[in-house]
Write a protein that holds these residues in place. Structure first.
Motif, PDB file in Angstrom:
ATOM      1  N   VAL A   1      -1.391   7.862   5.398  1.00 54.62           N
ATOM      2  CA  VAL A   1      -1.590   7.484   6.806  1.00 54.62           C
ATOM      3  C   VAL A   1      -3.007   7.878   7.225  1.00 54.62           C
ATOM      4  CG1 VAL A   1      -0.647   7.611   9.131  1.00 54.62           C
ATOM      5  CG2 VAL A   1       0.836   8.073   7.182  1.00 54.62           C
ATOM      6  N   THR A   2      -3.659   7.025   8.018  1.00 58.08           N
ATOM      7  CA  THR A   2      -5.024   7.294   8.484  1.00 58.08           C
ATOM      8  C   THR A   2      -5.068   7.224  10.008  1.00 58.08           C
ATOM      9  OG1 THR A   2      -5.940   6.282   6.497  1.00 58.08           O
ATOM     10  CG2 THR A   2      -7.426   6.551   8.350  1.00 58.08           C
ATOM     11  N   PRO A   3      -5.586   8.262  10.690  1.00 54.85           N
ATOM     12  CA  PRO A   3      -5.685   8.243  12.150  1.00 54.85           C
ATOM     13  C   PRO A   3      -6.924   7.474  12.617  1.00 54.85           C
ATOM     14  CG  PRO A   3      -6.492  10.317  11.318  1.00 54.85           C
ATOM     15  CD  PRO A   3      -6.020   9.544  10.124  1.00 54.85           C
ATOM     16  N   ASP A   4      -6.893   7.068  13.872  1.00 51.72           N
ATOM     17  CA  ASP A   4      -8.006   6.339  14.472  1.00 51.72           C
ATOM     18  C   ASP A   4      -8.703   7.256  15.470  1.00 51.72           C
ATOM     19  OD1 ASP A   4      -9.648   4.634  16.088  1.00 51.72           O
ATOM     20  OD2 ASP A   4      -8.461   2.927  15.424  1.00 51.72           O
ATOM     21  N   GLY A   5     -10.032   7.444  15.299  1.00 52.93           N
ATOM     22  CA  GLY A   5     -10.777   8.329  16.191  1.00 52.93           C
ATOM     23  C   GLY A   5     -10.919   7.797  17.595  1.00 52.93           C
ATOM     24  N   ASN A   6     -10.892   6.473  17.768  1.00 52.80           N
ATOM     25  CA  ASN A   6     -11.023   5.881  19.100  1.00 52.80           C
ATOM     26  C   ASN A   6      -9.701   5.880  19.864  1.00 52.80           C
ATOM     27  OD1 ASN A   6     -13.863   5.011  19.140  1.00 52.80           O
ATOM     28  ND2 ASN A   6     -13.240   3.677  17.465  1.00 52.80           N
ATOM     29  N   TYR A   7      -8.620   5.727  19.117  1.00 51.71           N
ATOM     30  CA  TYR A   7      -7.299   5.661  19.747  1.00 51.71           C
ATOM     31  C   TYR A   7      -6.387   6.674  19.047  1.00 51.71           C
ATOM     32  CZ  TYR A   7      -9.345   1.272  21.272  1.00 51.71           C
ATOM     33  OH  TYR A   7     -10.203   0.323  21.798  1.00 51.71           O
ATOM     34  N   PRO A   8      -6.287   7.885  19.582  1.00 55.87           N
ATOM     35  CA  PRO A   8      -5.517   8.941  18.907  1.00 55.87           C
ATOM     36  C   PRO A   8      -4.057   8.566  18.644  1.00 55.87           C
ATOM     37  CG  PRO A   8      -6.852   9.851  20.676  1.00 55.87           C
ATOM     38  CD  PRO A   8      -6.942   8.367  20.798  1.00 55.87           C
ATOM     39  N   SER A   9      -3.531   7.644  19.396  1.00 52.39           N
ATOM     40  CA  SER A   9      -2.129   7.260  19.213  1.00 52.39           C
ATOM     41  C   SER A   9      -1.956   6.249  18.083  1.00 52.39           C
ATOM     42  CB  SER A   9      -1.566   6.674  20.514  1.00 52.39           C
ATOM     43  OG  SER A   9      -2.298   5.520  20.893  1.00 52.39           O
ATOM     44  N   THR A  10      -3.073   5.776  17.493  1.00 52.55           N
ATOM     45  CA  THR A  10      -3.003   4.752  16.448  1.00 52.55           C
ATOM     46  C   THR A  10      -3.115   5.389  15.072  1.00 52.55           C
ATOM     47  OG1 THR A  10      -4.002   3.107  17.908  1.00 52.55           O
ATOM     48  CG2 THR A  10      -4.051   2.645  15.553  1.00 52.55           C
ATOM     49  N   HIS A  11      -2.178   5.056  14.202  1.00 54.36           N
ATOM     50  CA  HIS A  11      -2.161   5.561  12.825  1.00 54.36           C
ATOM     51  C   HIS A  11      -1.925   4.373  11.905  1.00 54.36           C
ATOM     52  CE1 HIS A  11      -1.660   9.810  14.238  1.00 54.36           C
ATOM     53  NE2 HIS A  11      -1.136   9.170  15.276  1.00 54.36           N
ATOM     54  N   THR A  12      -2.784   4.243  10.910  1.00 52.49           N
ATOM     55  CA  THR A  12      -2.691   3.110   9.990  1.00 52.49           C
ATOM     56  C   THR A  12      -2.062   3.542   8.666  1.00 52.49           C
ATOM     57  OG1 THR A  12      -4.681   2.138  10.952  1.00 52.49           O
ATOM     58  CG2 THR A  12      -3.980   1.290   8.806  1.00 52.49           C
ATOM     59  N   PHE A  13      -1.006   2.852   8.275  1.00 52.95           N
ATOM     60  CA  PHE A  13      -0.371   3.122   6.975  1.00 52.95           C
ATOM     61  C   PHE A  13      -1.070   2.285   5.899  1.00 52.95           C
ATOM     62  CE2 PHE A  13       2.813   4.478   9.926  1.00 52.95           C
ATOM     63  CZ  PHE A  13       3.531   5.466   9.281  1.00 52.95           C
ATOM     64  N   ILE A  14      -1.280   2.892   4.741  1.00 56.16           N
ATOM     65  CA  ILE A  14      -1.780   2.144   3.601  1.00 56.16           C
ATOM     66  C   ILE A  14      -0.816   2.355   2.436  1.00 56.16           C
ATOM     67  CG2 ILE A  14      -4.201   2.241   4.270  1.00 56.16           C
ATOM     68  CD1 ILE A  14      -4.636   4.486   2.319  1.00 56.16           C
ATOM     69  N   ASN A  15      -0.837   1.451   1.481  1.00 56.53           N
ATOM     70  CA  ASN A  15       0.119   1.549   0.379  1.00 56.53           C
ATOM     71  C   ASN A  15      -0.252   2.665  -0.592  1.00 56.53           C
ATOM     72  OD1 ASN A  15      -2.033  -0.466  -0.044  1.00 56.53           O
ATOM     73  ND2 ASN A  15      -1.240  -0.538  -2.110  1.00 56.53           N
ATOM     74  N   CYS A  16       0.719   3.073  -1.400  1.00 53.02           N
ATOM     75  CA  CYS A  16       0.515   4.187  -2.338  1.00 53.02           C
ATOM     76  C   CYS A  16      -0.615   3.901  -3.312  1.00 53.02           C
ATOM     77  CB  CYS A  16       1.803   4.450  -3.120  1.00 53.02           C
ATOM     78  SG  CYS A  16       3.222   4.861  -2.107  1.00 53.02           S
ATOM     79  N   MET A  17      -0.712   2.645  -3.761  1.00 54.30           N
ATOM     80  CA  MET A  17      -1.702   2.287  -4.766  1.00 54.30           C
ATOM     81  C   MET A  17      -3.126   2.439  -4.252  1.00 54.30           C
ATOM     82  SD  MET A  17      -1.258   1.509  -7.900  1.00 54.30           S
ATOM     83  CE  MET A  17       0.258   0.656  -8.234  1.00 54.30           C
ATOM     84  N   ASN A  18      -3.282   2.510  -2.923  1.00 53.88           N
ATOM     85  CA  ASN A  18      -4.612   2.685  -2.335  1.00 53.88           C
ATOM     86  C   ASN A  18      -4.787   4.048  -1.687  1.00 53.88           C
ATOM     87  OD1 ASN A  18      -5.561   0.237  -3.105  1.00 53.88           O
ATOM     88  ND2 ASN A  18      -5.150  -0.798  -1.175  1.00 53.88           N
ATOM     89  N   SER A  19      -3.897   4.974  -1.948  1.00 48.49           N
ATOM     90  CA  SER A  19      -3.986   6.282  -1.316  1.00 48.49           C
ATOM     91  C   SER A  19      -4.148   7.381  -2.363  1.00 48.49           C
ATOM     92  CB  SER A  19      -2.713   6.539  -0.488  1.00 48.49           C
ATOM     93  OG  SER A  19      -1.622   6.823  -1.347  1.00 48.49           O
ATOM     94  N   ASN A  20      -4.240   8.616  -1.882  1.00 48.92           N
ATOM     95  CA  ASN A  20      -4.412   9.733  -2.805  1.00 48.92           C
ATOM     96  C   ASN A  20      -3.110  10.146  -3.492  1.00 48.92           C
ATOM     97  OD1 ASN A  20      -3.008  11.023  -0.778  1.00 48.92           O
ATOM     98  ND2 ASN A  20      -4.673  12.409  -0.211  1.00 48.92           N
ATOM     99  N   MET A  21      -2.036   9.403  -3.273  1.00 51.29           N
ATOM    100  CA  MET A  21      -0.798   9.681  -3.997  1.00 51.29           C
ATOM    101  C   MET A  21      -0.972   9.383  -5.483  1.00 51.29           C
ATOM    102  SD  MET A  21       2.150   8.352  -1.385  1.00 51.29           S
ATOM    103  CE  MET A  21       3.451   9.175  -2.283  1.00 51.29           C
ATOM    104  N   ILE A  22      -1.863   8.451  -5.792  1.00 50.67           N
ATOM    105  CA  ILE A  22      -2.158   8.104  -7.183  1.00 50.67           C
ATOM    106  C   ILE A  22      -3.663   8.233  -7.380  1.00 50.67           C
ATOM    107  CG2 ILE A  22      -2.118   6.273  -8.920  1.00 50.67           C
ATOM    108  CD1 ILE A  22       0.305   5.109  -7.500  1.00 50.67           C
ATOM    109  N   GLU A  23      -4.092   9.012  -8.350  1.00 52.73           N
ATOM    110  CA  GLU A  23      -5.524   9.127  -8.623  1.00 52.73           C
ATOM    111  C   GLU A  23      -5.978   8.038  -9.583  1.00 52.73           C
ATOM    112  OE1 GLU A  23      -8.534  12.267 -10.725  1.00 52.73           O
ATOM    113  OE2 GLU A  23      -7.162  13.018  -9.210  1.00 52.73           O
ATOM    114  N   LYS A  24      -5.255   7.904 -10.696  1.00 57.77           N
ATOM    115  CA  LYS A  24      -5.518   6.842 -11.666  1.00 57.77           C
ATOM    116  C   LYS A  24      -4.200   6.434 -12.306  1.00 57.77           C
ATOM    117  CE  LYS A  24     -10.252   8.059 -13.016  1.00 57.77           C
ATOM    118  NZ  LYS A  24     -11.142   8.417 -14.157  1.00 57.77           N
ATOM    119  N   TYR A  25      -4.151   5.204 -12.758  1.00 60.82           N
ATOM    120  CA  TYR A  25      -2.959   4.817 -13.507  1.00 60.82           C
ATOM    121  C   TYR A  25      -3.326   3.793 -14.571  1.00 60.82           C
ATOM    122  CZ  TYR A  25      -2.371   0.219 -11.290  1.00 60.82           C
ATOM    123  OH  TYR A  25      -2.542  -1.079 -10.879  1.00 60.82           O
TER     124      TYR A  25
END
Length: 293
Positions: free
Chosen positions: A256-280
């Motif tokens: 999840v990524t927060p938005d600095g302009n809108y504190p109430s906004t949080h953007t979800f990204i998929n696992c394949m593009n996040s730090n849940m996976i470093e390499k595969y």
């Protein structure tokens, strides 16, 4: 005496020719060795993602049926080279375990504008599903005799399309402002803490990153006569493809990524593009049935 020798030689010559003809007729038919056979195969295999580091999770075994067209260039009756095209459809999934992470952002609005905020997220469970169509081009050395067929070499894996979907249970978060020494972890304090709703999203293309795989490939099988076509062979084999290349996520951010302009906004990204996976990487294996065309 000379008159008797000539008819005798003629008789011996005719007898030899006749004997050779009889022997030729009685000799079993030996099929001509085929120099450049084509081959078609179908396979039912499995894929296993090979994860390295990251924040944790488990890649589940997926199914990967495929169809294969091969061309053999014979060097002799034992050795040949094989190339062609293999098209496979893969389906797999990833389950991320519960984990906590921190995302930093500089605020650009509200009373905290200009200050650094650290958002602390707690993700209970994430599930992600993947499917893809891939075209492989093999370059293999082949050894064979009457019953054994073995090949070893490399494959180039080209992604044709890739799609996915992810779902997450509700995510809790709170915010720390290091410069103020303030931690906002009370839900009544508004947009800087709380629970994000459950999310379910589909995606495709670049959001599901797959590289051009360079794979080490091997196969060994039992070869037998094909009943449908004279002098043709069929084969049942086991095979494996192991990727020498690896893929890295697009981002090192958390799920999840927060938005600095809108504190109430949080953007979800998929696992394949996040730090849940470093390499595969990728490993596929299975059973294959092939026959000469």
């Amino acid at each position: 005496m000379k008159r008797n020798i000539l008819p005798l030689l003629l008789f011996v010559l005719l007898g030899s020719i006749a004997s050779a003809q009889v022997e030729r007729i009685q000799t079993p038919y030996t099929p001509k060795y085929r120099q450049h056979p084509f081959e078609m195969g179908i396979a039912m295999g499995f894929n296993q993602g090979l994860l390295s580091q990251g924040e944790g999770g488990r890649y589940r075994l997926g199914v990967q049926p495929s169809v294969e067209f091969s061309y053999y260039y014979a060097l002799n009756k034992t050795w040949s080279l094989r190339t062609g095209l293999n098209v496979s459809y893969g389906y797999a999934s990833f389950r991320g375990k519960e984990y906590d992470f921190v995302e930093q952002v500089t605020m650009h609005s509200g009373s905290m504008s200009g200050y650094l905020a650290e958002y602390h997220y707690s993700v209970p469970m994430v599930t992600e599903h993947y499917n893809f169509l891939q075209a492989d081009i093999p370059i293999m050395a082949v050894w064979q005799n009457e019953s054994v067929h073995a090949s070893f070499g490399v494959k180039l894996g080209l992604p044709v399309f890739r799609r996915g979907s992810y779902s997450s249970e509700p995510v809790d978060f709170y915010t720390v402002f290091p410069e103020y020494g303030i931690t906002i972890d009370n839900v009544n304090d508004g947009v800087y803490c709380g629970t994000l709703p459950e999310v379910n999203e589909r995606y495709k293309g670049d959001r599901y990153k797959m590289p051009v795989w360079l794979m080490l490939s091997g196969e060994i099988g039992y070869q037998f006569d094909q009943e449908l076509k004279r002098n043709a062979k069929a084969r049942i084999s086991v095979y494996f493809d192991w990727a020498l290349t690896q893929c890295s996520p697009v981002s090192e951010q958390g799920f999840v990524t927060p938005d600095g302009n809108y504190p109430s906004t949080h953007t979800f990204i998929n696992c394949m593009n996040s730090n849940m996976i470093e390499k595969y990487g990728m490993l596929s294996f299975g059973l294959k049935y092939t026959f000469k065309l």
